[in-house]
Scaffold this active site. Structure first.
Site, PDB file in Angstrom:
ATOM      1  N   ALA A 166     116.487  92.383  20.091  1.00  0.00           N
ATOM      2  CA  ALA A 166     116.915  90.980  20.083  1.00  0.00           C
ATOM      3  C   ALA A 166     117.029  90.438  21.505  1.00  0.00           C
ATOM      4  O   ALA A 166     117.141  89.229  21.693  1.00  0.00           O
ATOM      5  CB  ALA A 166     118.250  90.853  19.367  1.00  0.00           C
ATOM      6  N   CYS A 167     116.978  91.337  22.500  1.00  0.00           N
ATOM      7  CA  CYS A 167     117.030  90.877  23.905  1.00  0.00           C
ATOM      8  C   CYS A 167     115.752  90.139  24.311  1.00  0.00           C
ATOM      9  O   CYS A 167     115.678  89.603  25.415  1.00  0.00           O
ATOM     10  CB  CYS A 167     117.283  92.048  24.849  1.00  0.00           C
ATOM     11  SG  CYS A 167     118.957  92.682  24.724  1.00  0.00           S
ATOM     12  N   TYR A 193     115.227  94.342  30.743  1.00  0.00           N
ATOM     13  CA  TYR A 193     115.059  94.968  29.422  1.00  0.00           C
ATOM     14  C   TYR A 193     114.326  94.052  28.420  1.00  0.00           C
ATOM     15  O   TYR A 193     113.401  94.478  27.730  1.00  0.00           O
ATOM     16  CB  TYR A 193     116.456  95.332  28.912  1.00  0.00           C
ATOM     17  CG  TYR A 193     116.501  96.003  27.575  1.00  0.00           C
ATOM     18  CD1 TYR A 193     116.070  97.311  27.412  1.00  0.00           C
ATOM     19  CD2 TYR A 193     117.006  95.331  26.451  1.00  0.00           C
ATOM     20  CE1 TYR A 193     116.132  97.932  26.167  1.00  0.00           C
ATOM     21  CE2 TYR A 193     117.078  95.947  25.217  1.00  0.00           C
ATOM     22  CZ  TYR A 193     116.641  97.242  25.078  1.00  0.00           C
ATOM     23  OH  TYR A 193     116.707  97.847  23.845  1.00  0.00           O
ATOM     24  N   GLU A 207     126.891 103.399  26.334  1.00  0.00           N
ATOM     25  CA  GLU A 207     127.331 103.068  24.972  1.00  0.00           C
ATOM     26  C   GLU A 207     127.439 101.561  24.778  1.00  0.00           C
ATOM     27  O   GLU A 207     127.637 100.809  25.711  1.00  0.00           O
ATOM     28  CB  GLU A 207     128.672 103.749  24.663  1.00  0.00           C
ATOM     29  CG  GLU A 207     129.863 103.268  25.473  1.00  0.00           C
ATOM     30  CD  GLU A 207     129.938 103.884  26.865  1.00  0.00           C
ATOM     31  OE1 GLU A 207     128.978 104.527  27.297  1.00  0.00           O
ATOM     32  OE2 GLU A 207     130.970 103.692  27.534  1.00  0.00           O
ATOM     33  N   LYS A 224     137.908 103.431  23.284  1.00  0.00           N
ATOM     34  CA  LYS A 224     139.070 102.931  24.033  1.00  0.00           C
ATOM     35  C   LYS A 224     140.338 102.940  23.176  1.00  0.00           C
ATOM     36  O   LYS A 224     141.426 103.216  23.672  1.00  0.00           O
ATOM     37  CB  LYS A 224     138.795 101.513  24.548  1.00  0.00           C
ATOM     38  CG  LYS A 224     137.789 101.488  25.700  1.00  0.00           C
ATOM     39  CD  LYS A 224     137.564 100.056  26.169  1.00  0.00           C
ATOM     40  CE  LYS A 224     136.482  99.970  27.223  1.00  0.00           C
ATOM     41  NZ  LYS A 224     136.345  98.610  27.778  1.00  0.00           N
ATOM     42  N   GLN A 262     132.791  86.620  23.097  1.00  0.00           N
ATOM     43  CA  GLN A 262     131.352  86.806  22.889  1.00  0.00           C
ATOM     44  C   GLN A 262     131.089  87.436  21.514  1.00  0.00           C
ATOM     45  O   GLN A 262     131.832  88.299  21.076  1.00  0.00           O
ATOM     46  CB  GLN A 262     130.708  87.613  24.027  1.00  0.00           C
ATOM     47  CG  GLN A 262     131.197  89.017  24.273  1.00  0.00           C
ATOM     48  CD  GLN A 262     132.427  89.120  25.178  1.00  0.00           C
ATOM     49  OE1 GLN A 262     133.320  88.287  25.161  1.00  0.00           O
ATOM     50  NE2 GLN A 262     132.493  90.186  25.955  1.00  0.00           N
TER      51      GLN A 262
HETATM   52  P1  NAD Z   1     118.907 106.135  23.026  1.00  0.00           P
HETATM   53  O1  NAD Z   1     119.123 105.952  24.485  1.00  0.00           O
HETATM   54  O2  NAD Z   1     119.957 106.870  22.249  1.00  0.00           O
HETATM   55  O3  NAD Z   1     117.509 106.846  22.767  1.00  0.00           O
HETATM   56  C1  NAD Z   1     116.373 106.595  23.541  1.00  0.00           C
HETATM   57  C2  NAD Z   1     115.810 107.944  23.920  1.00  0.00           C
HETATM   58  O4  NAD Z   1     114.578 107.744  24.648  1.00  0.00           O
HETATM   59  C3  NAD Z   1     116.735 108.739  24.861  1.00  0.00           C
HETATM   60  O5  NAD Z   1     117.093 109.958  24.261  1.00  0.00           O
HETATM   61  C4  NAD Z   1     115.895 108.952  26.111  1.00  0.00           C
HETATM   62  O6  NAD Z   1     116.073 110.225  26.704  1.00  0.00           O
HETATM   63  C5  NAD Z   1     114.486 108.795  25.579  1.00  0.00           C
HETATM   64  N1  NAD Z   1     113.535 108.457  26.616  1.00  0.00           N
HETATM   65  C6  NAD Z   1     113.683 107.544  27.605  1.00  0.00           C
HETATM   66  N2  NAD Z   1     112.604 107.546  28.402  1.00  0.00           N
HETATM   67  C7  NAD Z   1     111.764 108.490  27.906  1.00  0.00           C
HETATM   68  C8  NAD Z   1     110.492 108.958  28.296  1.00  0.00           C
HETATM   69  N3  NAD Z   1     109.888 108.462  29.369  1.00  0.00           N
HETATM   70  N4  NAD Z   1     109.916 109.944  27.570  1.00  0.00           N
HETATM   71  C9  NAD Z   1     110.549 110.456  26.485  1.00  0.00           C
HETATM   72  N5  NAD Z   1     111.762 110.045  26.066  1.00  0.00           N
HETATM   73  C10 NAD Z   1     112.352 109.072  26.771  1.00  0.00           C
HETATM   74  O7  NAD Z   1     118.685 104.684  22.432  1.00  0.00           O
HETATM   75  P2  NAD Z   1     118.608 104.202  20.921  1.00  0.00           P
HETATM   76  O8  NAD Z   1     119.805 103.385  20.679  1.00  0.00           O
HETATM   77  O9  NAD Z   1     118.311 105.339  20.027  1.00  0.00           O
HETATM   78  O10 NAD Z   1     117.352 103.223  20.997  1.00  0.00           O
HETATM   79  C11 NAD Z   1     116.080 103.565  20.476  1.00  0.00           C
HETATM   80  C12 NAD Z   1     115.135 102.401  20.653  1.00  0.00           C
HETATM   81  O11 NAD Z   1     115.652 101.246  20.005  1.00  0.00           O
HETATM   82  C13 NAD Z   1     114.901 101.998  22.111  1.00  0.00           C
HETATM   83  O12 NAD Z   1     113.570 101.612  22.285  1.00  0.00           O
HETATM   84  C14 NAD Z   1     115.811 100.804  22.293  1.00  0.00           C
HETATM   85  O13 NAD Z   1     115.360  99.953  23.318  1.00  0.00           O
HETATM   86  C15 NAD Z   1     115.718 100.153  20.911  1.00  0.00           C
HETATM   87  N6  NAD Z   1     116.878  99.314  20.612  1.00  0.00           N
HETATM   88  C16 NAD Z   1     118.092  99.875  20.378  1.00  0.00           C
HETATM   89  C17 NAD Z   1     119.177  99.070  20.107  1.00  0.00           C
HETATM   90  C18 NAD Z   1     120.543  99.642  19.837  1.00  0.00           C
HETATM   91  O14 NAD Z   1     121.462  98.881  19.566  1.00  0.00           O
HETATM   92  N7  NAD Z   1     120.751 100.942  19.908  1.00  0.00           N
HETATM   93  C19 NAD Z   1     119.014  97.679  20.058  1.00  0.00           C
HETATM   94  C20 NAD Z   1     117.770  97.135  20.312  1.00  0.00           C
HETATM   95  C21 NAD Z   1     116.688  97.963  20.573  1.00  0.00           C
END
Ligand code: NAD
Length: 350
Positions: free
Chosen positions: A133-134, A163, A205, A214, A234
């Protein structure tokens, strides 16, 4: 409110076909690997750059590889023999992380650029990209009582710096690989995801986990206080992890959604102050609130307009926030006390 009768999922995938999931050492990728495993798929390759002992979860029977998929050769190795690829790897975190480390966030463009090309060369049948959503135009998110964002609100583009722009250009890659090369790509714009087995400490987180932690800390340390980022007004919507993985499966197997970005999020709008009240209620405590106006707070308000997902899939993420947060709180509390006793826990650092 409309019904939530999900359309049947038509998977052109045999139980023994190879599913590849990147970012599987993290929160959502790990949950997705477990989801497909529990559905009976027998060949799942989970990939993350973290060393294996640092993965949030490792599912027995799932092949786990520690590979950095921002590198081309590793992507080729990652997708070898794959029928479907789910690219969830990204350097990401909550507001504190994405506002401070914009370069790291932008560099995730290497991941999708190399993964999608490798997937195309390997002839995969379906390629899923986790957007966010960003990507939405930030000028539409300046009021806590925000109008929910619909898919067309990404353009004209004015995404979250770093991002958000990375996600938007990666979406475009997905759209052009379909338009020009006929690889089926799928793009979900996640709105904040939360749940057990997610990041809960260390700086990456997100708000629900941070607030639960917290509250737990304040109770344990008997401080009676909680520090809130911004003024607490927010607003966001938060999607429970079970809804997220189900939504990914539905979206990636719906041919009406090829190369078409779609919101995957809850439409239950919650302010940070409300979030604190819910966490306090779960924890059975009332804390004195202190506010840090200098802390990162992101846009003033953001919600998911689910008209499109309802129309195409007849479904939307509907786990009530209070219900999902109760499960999340219980898991974080266990993690907190395990760590205190020196036991290993799910942990991420900057
Ligand atoms: P997360 O940080 O728990 O998991 C992402 C994983 O990607 C991490 O374990 C990290 O080590 C791995 N990673 C990063 N760079 C890497 C690379 N070069 N090669 C291999 N692994 C790599 O995050 P998440 O919450 O599980 O998010 C998963 C996806 O969903 C991401 O693309 C994130 O941008 C997207 N997303 C998440 C949210 C949310 O609220 N969690 C919201 C919007 C989008």
């Amino acid at each position: 409110m409309s019904s939530n009768q999900a359309a049947a999922i038509h998977r052109d995938l045999d139980q023994g076909d190879l599913i590849v999931i990147t970012g599987a050492g993290g929160f959502i990728g790990g949950a997705l690997a477990r989801y497909f495993h529990n559905m009976g798929f027998t060949r799942i390759r989970a990939i993350d750059k973290k060393p294996l002992p640092n993965w949030y979860q490792r599912v027995p029977g799932v092949e786990c590889l520690s590979l950095d998929v921002s590198e081309k050769d590793n992507c080729t190795r990652a997708v070898e023999g794959a029928k479907e690829v789910y690219n969830l790897a990204a350097d990401m975190g909550g507001m504190g992380f994405i506002e401070r480390f914009r370069v790291e966030c932008l560099r995730s463009v290497l991941i999708n650029t190399n993964m999608i090309e490798a997937a195309y060369r390997a002839g995969v049948n379906r390629y899923f990209f986790s957007s966010s959503a960003c990507v939405y135009n930030t000028t539409l998110q300046q009021d806590p009582n925000v109008r929910a964002l619909k898919e067309s609100d990404a353009y004209p583009a004015m995404s979250e710096r770093g991002y958000g722009w990375e996600k938007l250009i990666s979406e475009m890659f997905c759209q052009e690989y379909w338009a020009e090369r006929k690889m089926k790509t799928f793009i979900a714009r996640f709105h904040n995801v939360y749940g057990p087995l997610g990041t809960w400490d260390g700086g990456r987180e997100k708000a629900p986990a941070a607030i639960c932690r917290k509250v737990i800390e304040a109770k344990d340390q008997k401080t009676g206080k909680i520090m809130i980022w911004g003024d607490g007004s927010q607003t966001r919507s938060y999607m429970f992890i079970d809804d997220c993985v189900k939504g990914i499966d539905m979206i990636a197997h719906c041919d009406d959604l090829i190369a078409t970005p779609i919101n995957l999020g809850s439409s239950e709008l919650i302010s940070v102050n409300e979030l604190v009240s819910i966490a306090e209620k779960i924890g059975g405590v009332k804390l004195q609130r202190e506010y840090d106006p200098t802390a990162p707070r992101g846009v003033a308000g953001r919600n998911s307009d689910n008209t499109f997902i309802q129309k195409v899939l007849g479904w939307e993420p509907r786990t009530p926030f209070r219900e999902g947060l109760t499960k999340t709180y219980a898991w974080i509390e266990q993690q907190y006390f395990d760590r205190k006793m020196g036991k290993p826990v799910v942990q991420e650092t900057w």
